[in-house]
Structure formats: structure tokens, C-alpha cells
Scaffold this motif. Structure first.
Motif, PDB file in Angstrom:
ATOM      1  N   CYS A  78      53.397 -22.925 -25.038  1.00 29.69           N
ATOM      2  CA  CYS A  78      54.141 -23.136 -24.309  1.00 29.69           C
ATOM      3  C   CYS A  78      55.002 -24.675 -24.810  1.00 29.69           C
ATOM      4  N   CYS A 123      53.882 -27.707 -21.949  1.00 28.20           N
ATOM      5  CA  CYS A 123      52.673 -28.242 -21.753  1.00 28.20           C
ATOM      6  C   CYS A 123      51.945 -28.330 -23.344  1.00 28.20           C
ATOM      7  N   CYS A 157      54.701 -21.187 -20.271  1.00 33.32           N
ATOM      8  CA  CYS A 157      53.674 -20.638 -19.611  1.00 33.32           C
ATOM      9  C   CYS A 157      53.935 -20.391 -18.092  1.00 33.32           C
ATOM     10  N   CYS A 200      53.908 -23.968 -15.888  1.00 35.36           N
ATOM     11  CA  CYS A 200      54.935 -24.586 -16.406  1.00 35.36           C
ATOM     12  C   CYS A 200      56.203 -23.975 -15.600  1.00 35.36           C
TER      13      CYS A 200
END
Ligand SMILES: [Zn+2]
Length: 240
Positions: free
Chosen positions: A9, A12, A61, A64
């Protein structure tokens, strides 16, 4: 059917199943068609400079993605309110009181997504690594920062007929000696300052303030000029 991909991701930095994320939120496209649902015709040389509807990329992801959709829900109703507010021809700006954190993080998410997206429509948005990382960290921590951090000056063309139905590719601009990027989503312009130096007081006061004050500057005459200049610039392939 949407296919998911495994990867890291971008927000993050965790290994995750990546969602096929929108680069620009869907609601930006709602005004692009007229009442008969016809998109405005754009000169052929300009087509490659417009943003295609629904552009997506595997970036985030689910967690997020959910963060971003929270800001988008907030921004969507605010932008609708801005676009439909009654405006006097004598007004130079309109003021709104907004939720600083939600709208600032929304603004940052636009800039950051455009910066990391690999599609050629966003190729002019090249964030220096230190800025890209700082914005990523702010978004990841949901820290909206100070009002002068990557401030955005917003201008609306209230009586627009043409540009309200186009989303142009963001372009690099110099604003008062600072590096910046101009996003045009219909009749709203977003000028992001991406600079390590503070902009002057006038520009600072035009950014979304930590008190929640949001100034939308109005340009009652500018549309024709904007459209013409843009066509010229695109034609000569020297977009400024
Ligand atoms: Zn994530």
C-alpha cells in the motif's frame, strides 16, 4: 469485475491486497455532462490533456481507501454547496466555515494521489521525494498540519459554460515564485503551493485556515480567457 492485486500500500506501506483506487473522486465528474448527457467537445489536440473519467490504479489497501473515502464524502457535499451558493456579481470571494481536518486532508489526498499516479494525465505532477513523503505521512497519520503546509488557493468561475464540463490534467505552475500545481475540476481551480518557503501573506490568507475559514475566490470574467489561453498553450504543447 474488479480484480485485486497484492502489493505494498502506498499510504501505510504495508503488504496488502490493493484496491483499484480512483485517482480523482467520482463526484468530480458529475458536472461534466450537460442536461442531455453530452460531454463537451474538446479540441482533438486537447483531448490528451484532459483527465479520462474513472481513471483507477492499484495504490491503496482497503483501510487506507476507507480513510480517503471519508474525506471524499465530506468534500463532495461541501463542493456541491460551494457550486450552488448564491453569488453576487460584485463579490470577489465567498467564505465558508468548514471542518479543517477533513477538507485539508482531502486537498492533500488529491495532490498526493496525482503525484504518485503513473498515468500520463498526471505526468506534470512531480512531487520532490521529501514533499511526497511528508504528505504521505500526514495522510497516513491523519494529521492535517498547519494551514501553510501545502496550502491550496481555490478559485471558482461562477458563470462558466464551457470549463465546468471539463477536467484538465493538472499542470505545473509558478505562483509568486513558488512551485505549484494547478488542478482544474470543472469550474473550480485548485492551486497547490509545494514549496519549502512560506508564500506571502496574501496567499497565506487565501488558504484554508485552521479556524475552518475557507475562501473561494471568484472570477466573473475569466472563463473565456482561461479557455482561450489553455487552447493556445495546448496547441503549442507548451503548457505552463
Ligand atoms: Zn494502506
Amino acid at each position: 469485475m474488479t480484480k485485486d492485486n497484492n502489493g505494498t500500500c502506498r499510504l501505510c506501506l504495508q503488504p496488502s491486497v490493493l484496491r483499484n483506487s480512483h485517482i480523482l473522486p467520482e463526484f468530480f465528474y458529475s458536472d461534466l455532462y450537460d442536461k442531455k448527457h453530452r460531454a463537451i467537445s474538446v479540441p482533438s489536440y486537447a483531448k490528451e490533456k484532459t483527465v479520462q473519467k474513472g481513471l483507477r490504479e492499484y495504490l491503496l489497501c482497503q483501510e487506507c481507501e476507507t480513510k480517503f473515502s471519508k474525506y471524499e464524502t465530506y468534500a463532495s457535499s461541501l463542493i456541491k454547496k460551494i457550486r450552488t451558493s448564491s453569488i453576487d456579481k460584485k463579490d470577489n470571494f465567498i467564505d465558508f466555515i468548514v471542518d479543517y481536518k477533513s477538507f485539508k486532508l482531502f486537498q492533500l489526498s488529491l495532490l498526493w494521489r496525482a503525484g504518485i499516479c503513473s498515468d500520463k494525465s498526471y505526468s506534470q505532477v512531480i512531487l520532490a521525494k521529501k514533499h511526497e513523503e511528508k504528505i504521505r505521512y500526514m495522510l497516513h497519520k491523519e494529521d492535517a498540519g498547519k494551514y501553510i503546509d501545502y496550502g491550496c488557493w481555490m478559485v471558482m468561475y461562477p458563470d462558466s459554460q464551457k470549463i465546468k464540463r471539463i477536467i484538465w490534467s493538472p499542470s505545473m505552475v509558478k505562483i509568486d515564485g513558488h512551485n505549484g500545481y494547478k488542478f482544474m475540476t470543472g469550474n473550480l481551480m485548485w492551486y497547490f503551493f509545494v514549496s519549502s518557503h512560506k508564500p506571502n501573506a496574501d496567499f497565506q490568507s487565501s488558504f484554508l485556515q485552521e479556524t475552518g475559514l475557507l475562501k473561494i475566490w471568484l472570477d466573473h470574467q475569466g472563463e473565456a480567457i482561461v479557455y482561450e489561453n489553455m487552447a493556445k498553450a495546448l496547441n503549442s504543447r507548451k503548457v505552463k
